[in-house]
Motif scaffolding. Structure first.
Motif, mmCIF file in Angstrom:
data_model
loop_
_atom_site.group_PDB
_atom_site.id
_atom_site.type_symbol
_atom_site.label_atom_id
_atom_site.label_comp_id
_atom_site.label_asym_id
_atom_site.label_seq_id
_atom_site.Cartn_x
_atom_site.Cartn_y
_atom_site.Cartn_z
ATOM 1 N N LEU A 122 0.665 -1.156 0.153
ATOM 2 C CA LEU A 122 0.042 -0.072 -0.013
ATOM 3 C C LEU A 122 0.837 1.232 -0.043
ATOM 4 O O LEU A 122 1.878 1.533 0.934
ATOM 5 N N ILE A 123 0.578 2.162 -0.961
ATOM 6 C CA ILE A 123 1.389 3.479 -1.160
ATOM 7 C C ILE A 123 0.052 4.372 -0.717
ATOM 8 O O ILE A 123 -0.688 4.310 -1.516
ATOM 9 N N SER A 124 0.410 5.578 -0.025
ATOM 10 C CA SER A 124 -0.638 6.438 0.602
ATOM 11 C C SER A 124 -0.196 7.853 -0.414
ATOM 12 O O SER A 124 0.757 8.104 -0.169
ATOM 13 N N LEU A 125 -1.275 8.061 -1.296
ATOM 14 C CA LEU A 125 -0.861 9.255 -1.981
ATOM 15 C C LEU A 125 -1.826 10.286 -1.603
ATOM 16 O O LEU A 125 -2.999 10.593 -2.178
ATOM 17 N N SER A 126 -1.515 11.080 -0.594
ATOM 18 C CA SER A 126 -2.538 11.927 0.090
ATOM 19 C C SER A 126 -2.720 13.339 -0.169
ATOM 20 O O SER A 126 -1.796 13.631 -0.885
ATOM 21 N N LYS A 127 -3.533 14.164 0.414
ATOM 22 C CA LYS A 127 -3.156 15.653 0.079
ATOM 23 C C LYS A 127 -2.623 16.272 1.484
ATOM 24 O O LYS A 127 -3.091 15.694 2.653
ATOM 25 N N LEU A 128 -2.247 17.343 1.468
ATOM 26 C CA LEU A 128 -1.887 18.102 2.761
ATOM 27 C C LEU A 128 -3.114 19.200 3.218
ATOM 28 O O LEU A 128 -3.412 19.964 2.290
ATOM 29 N N LYS A 129 -3.816 18.910 4.105
ATOM 30 C CA LYS A 129 -4.982 19.557 4.347
ATOM 31 C C LYS A 129 -5.565 19.861 5.906
ATOM 32 O O LYS A 129 -5.046 18.756 6.592
#
Lengths: 302, 364
Positions: free
Chosen positions: A140-147
C-alpha cells in the motif's frame, strides 16, 4: 535513529522531476520489480482537483511515471472506497484520473466492492477491521493531500487509510475519528507515504470546504507518523497536539520525531482561525444531533 | 368513532421516501401507509419495518388494482414518473408526485393530457415543499394580497447546494441537464407562485461539472415576464453554501425569503442599521427556535406534512390540489426553455415552445 521525511518545493508543472528527487531524498521506495501495488489516492468529496480537496491527477501521473520508469512488471492498482459523500466509481471518471491510469497501464479498484477480510487488531475503538482483500495482497502506497480537517485538525497520510475502510457510511465513526484512523492504520499500514501539498487546503472547513493554499510542497517518507508529524508542523500544529498522530505513535505505528531533509520550508499560512474551527466543530455536532432526533421524532409520536 | 383513514401506497423506498414522505405521512391521523412498492424488495422490507408498514411488493400493478388504496405517492427517480403516472391516472388513483414531474416537457404534457381525458375528480399534486413551510406560507399569504412591495421589478433566486452524492448513491441524477432538475424546479415554482403569470422568454447559461463529467452543475436562468418583472435564478451544485433564497424587489420595498430557515423579511426604502438589527434578531430567534425544536437542519423536509394534509383535504372536500398539474406545466416549460437556451445560446419564447411541443404531441 530518527525517521527521515523528505520535503521538496514543487509546482504541478515540474512535479515529474521533483517527485523523483523527493523519493530519492526519502531513501527510495520499498518497491521491487514485479510487485503488486495499491496506490490509495484521496477522493474525499465531489470537488474537482482545482479546489485542493483531492489528490491531483497530475500528481498521480507523476508517481505512475516514476514507478513505470524505475521498476519492471509492476501490477498497479489505484484504489479508493465509497464514502458518505463519495461515489468512487463516478469520481474516478469525473475528475480526470482515467486517462492517467490508461497512460501508465494502472487499474482502478473500488475498495468498497472487494471481498472483506476481517482482521483482528488491538484497536483503540475497533477490535476488528474490515480489510479489502487487495490490501492484504498488495503493497500500500498512500498518496494523500496536505489539508486541514475540522474534526482531526489535519488530514494527510494516516487519515488516508481511514478512507480504505470499505463501509460507505464512514461518518458513523466521526465521534471516535482519531481512534478509528489509528485502528485503520494498524490493519492497513502503508509501506510508503507521499503527500500532495502543491495545492493544499487550509482554513477551518477542511477537508472539503477549506481555503485552497498554494503551498507548493511535496513530502514523502517510509513512516506515516513521521510524515504526518512533518505535515502537522507545516500546517501549524504541534504533532503531539494532534490526537491521531500521538495515538499512532503510542500504538507503534511510527515516530513523531523525524528528520526533515530536502528543501528548507519557509512558513506557510494555513489560515487556521481557532474561533472558526471551534464554530465549525460545534455546528457539525449540532447538525448531527438534529438529524438524529428529527429522524426518530415520528417514532416517539406513535 | 375512529376516523376513516385514506390508504396510501409509497412507490419507491429510496432516500426521499425515508427522509421526508414516510415521516410526514406517519404524523397525519387521516393517513395510513398500507404498502411500499420497490423493485428492491430488501430495501422495501427494511423501510417497511422502520415505519411499521404492513405490506411490500415489487409489483406496482398489484397496487394499481387494489381498490382499497386511494393515493399513490410517487417517490421514484424522475425518469420513471412518466409511465407510473400514466398507469396511475388510468387506474383512477389520486397521485402525489415528487418534483419534477418529468425531465421533458413532452412527457409532462402527455401526463397532463391523460389526466384531462380521465376523470378530473381524481387529484394530482406535485411536491414543492419549499413554499409550504409554515412561516413563509403564513407571511406571504398575509402580505402578498396587499402588494406590500408594490409592482415587482425583479426577483433574484439562489439555490446553492452540494452535489447530491451524499443524498443518494443513485446516479440517474447526473444526466445532461442535471442541476436543472434538482433544486431549480423549486426556485421556478416559487417565482411562478409569486409572479402568478406565464413566463414570456427564458435565456439561460450553463456550466458542465468537469471536462470528464459532462452534466450541468451550474446554471443561470433569466425569465422575462410579459408586462412584468424579470427573474434571475442562479443554481449550482458547485457553490456549497446551502443557500435557498429568493429576493423580491418591488418599487415600494424588498422581500427576502430564506427557504432554508423558513424565514421571511420585509424592507421598505433604504436599508438602515435598525433594519439590519431587526433582521439579525429575527434570524437569531429563528435559529434558537430551530435548535430548541430540533429541526434546524430539516425545516424544508418538515413542510411535507402540511402539504400532505392539504392534499387529503383537497380529496375529501373536492378542492383544488395544493400544487395542481397545470402549474407543473409552467415549471416544465421554463425548464425545457432553459435547457434549449443553454444549448442554442438564444432566448426561448415559452409560448412558442409550449405550442410546438403540444403540436408535436398531437402529431405523434
Amino acid at each position: 535513529m530518527m525517521e527521515k521525511v523528505a520535503a521538496v518545493k514543487s509546482m504541478y508543472k515540474n512535479v515529474d522531476h521533483n517527485l523523483a528527487k523527493l523519493i530519492g531524498l526519502a531513501g527510495g521506495t520499498p518497491v521491487s520489480s514485479g510487485d503488486m501495488l495499491a496506490i490509495k489516492i484521496n477522493m474525499c468529496d465531489a470537488r474537482p482537483p482545482e479546489t485542493g480537496t483531492i489528490t491531483h491527477p497530475i500528481f498521480l501521473d507523476a508517481l505512475l511515471r516514476y514507478l513505470r520508469e524505475n521498476y519492471e512488471d509492476l501490477n498497479i492498482y489505484v484504489v479508493e472506497s465509497d464514502a458518505t459523500v463519495v461515489l468512487a466509481d463516478e469520481f474516478i471518471k469525473w475528475f480526470g484520473y482515467m486517462p492517467v491510469l490508461e497512460r501508465w497501464g494502472a487499474k482502478w479498484f473500488n475498495l468498497s466492492k472487494d471481498e472483506i477480510i476481517n482482521t483482528e487488531i488491538k484497536g483503540n475503538f475497533l477490535k476488528s477491521v474490515s480489510v479489502p482483500k487487495i490490501l492484504k495482497e498488495a503493497k500500500l502506497i498512500s498518496l494523500s493531500k496536505l489539508k486541514t480537517n475540522s474534526l482531526s485538525k489535519i488530514t494527510c497520510s494516516l487519515k488516508n487509510q481511514f478512507g480504505c475502510l470499505p463501509i460507505r457510511q464512514k461518518s458513523i465513526y466521526h465521534d471516535h475519528l482519531s481512534e478509528v484512523i489509528v485502528d485503520a492504520n494498524l490493519a492497513m499500514k502503508p509501506v510508503f507515504s507521499i503527500v500532495d501539498g502543491i495545492l493544499a487546503m487550509g482554513g477551518a472547513r477542511g477537508p472539503s470546504f477549506g481555503t485552497p493554499i498554494h503551498a507548493n510542497i511535496i513530502l514523502a517518507g517510509h513512516d506515516p507518523v513521521a510524515v504526518d508529524s512533518a505535515c502537522a508542523k507545516i500546517i501549524g500544529y504541534m504533532p503531539e497536539k494532534v490526537k491521531h498522530i500521538k495515538l499512532a505513535e503510542k500504538c507503534g505505528l511510527g515516530s513523531i520525531k523525524h528528520k526533515l531533509t530536502g528543501d528548507k520550508i519557509s512558513s506557510i499560512d494555513f489560515e487556521i482561525d481557532k474561533l472558526t474551527a471551534v464554530q465549525s466543530f460545534v455546528a457539525d455536532k449540532i447538525k448531527k444531533i438534529m438529524r438524529q432526533s428529527s429522524r426518530s421524532k415520528w417514532k416517539k409520536k406513535k | 368513532m375512529e376516523k376513516e383513514k385514506i390508504n396510501i401506497a409509497i412507490i419507491g423506498a429510496g432516500a426521499i421516501a425515508r427522509r421526508a414522505h414516510l415521516p410526514a405521512w406517519k404524523t397525519i391521523p387521516d393517513a395510513n401507509v398500507s404498502c411500499i412498492v420497490d423493485v428492491d424488495q430488501n430495501l422495501a422490507q427494511k423501510v417497511a419495518a422502520e415505519f411499521d408498514v404492513d405490506r411490500t411488493t415489487d409489483d406496482i400493478q398489484m397496487v394499481l388494482d387494489d381498490s382499497s388504496i386511494e393515493i399513490l405517492d410517487v417517490c421514484t427517480p424522475t425518469p420513471t414518473h412518466h409511465k407510473i403516472m400514466l398507469d396511475a391516472i388510468e387506474a383512477g388513483k389520486h397521485i402525489i408526485c415528487e418534483k419534477p414531474l418529468t425531465s421533458s416537457l413532452k412527457d409532462s404534457i402527455d401526463i397532463y393530457n391523460k389526466y384531462r381525458e380521465n376523470t378530473e375528480k381524481r387529484k394530482i399534486s406535485l411536491i414543492y415543499n419549499w413554499r409550504y413551510q409554515d412561516n413563509i406560507r403564513e407571511a406571504l399569504n398575509r402580505r402578498l394580497g396587499k402588494k406590500p412591495v408594490g409592482d415587482y421589478i425583479s426577483l433574484h433566486g439562489t439555490a446553492f447546494s452540494h452535489i447530491p452524492v451524499g443524498w443518494t448513491s443513485n446516479t440517474w441524477l447526473y444526466h445532461e441537464s442535471a442541476v436543472l432538475y434538482d433544486f431549480t424546479p423549486h426556485l421556478i415554482d416559487a417565482v411562478q407562485w409569486l409572479v402568478d403569470k406565464p413566463a414570456g422568454t427564458v435565456f439561460a447559461h450553463g456550466k458542465e461539472f468537469t471536462e470528464n463529467a459532462k452534466f450541468l452543475s451550474s446554471a443561470q436562468i433569466i425569465i422575462k415576464y410579459e408586462n412584468g418583472p424579470t427573474a434571475i435564478l442562479d443554481t449550482s451544485w458547485e457553490i456549497n453554501s446551502n443557500q435557498f433564497n429568493i429576493d423580491v424587489y418591488g418599487n415600494c420595498g424588498h422581500l427576502h425569503i430564506d427557504f432554508k430557515r423558513d424565514n421571511f423579511f420585509e424592507f421598505h426604502g433604504a436599508m438602515t442599521p435598525l433594519d439590519e438589527l431587526r433582521c439579525f434578531v429575527k434570524k437569531m430567534k429563528n435559529i434558537a427556535n430551530g435548535i430548541v425544536r430540533k429541526n434546524i437542519s430539516t425545516k424544508m423536509l418538515l413542510a411535507y406534512r402540511p402539504l400532505f394534509n392539504n392534499f387529503i383535504q383537497a380529496i375529501k372536500e373536492d378542492n383544488e390540489s395544493p400544487m395542481p398539474i397545470e402549474r407543473e406545466i409552467w415549471v416544465g416549460t421554463i425548464l425545457e426553455a432553459a435547457k434549449i437556451s443553454i444549448k442554442e445560446g438564444n432566448p426561448i419564447s415559452c409560448r412558442e415552445l409550449l405550442t410546438n411541443v403540444r403540436d408535436l404531441h398531437k402529431n405523434s
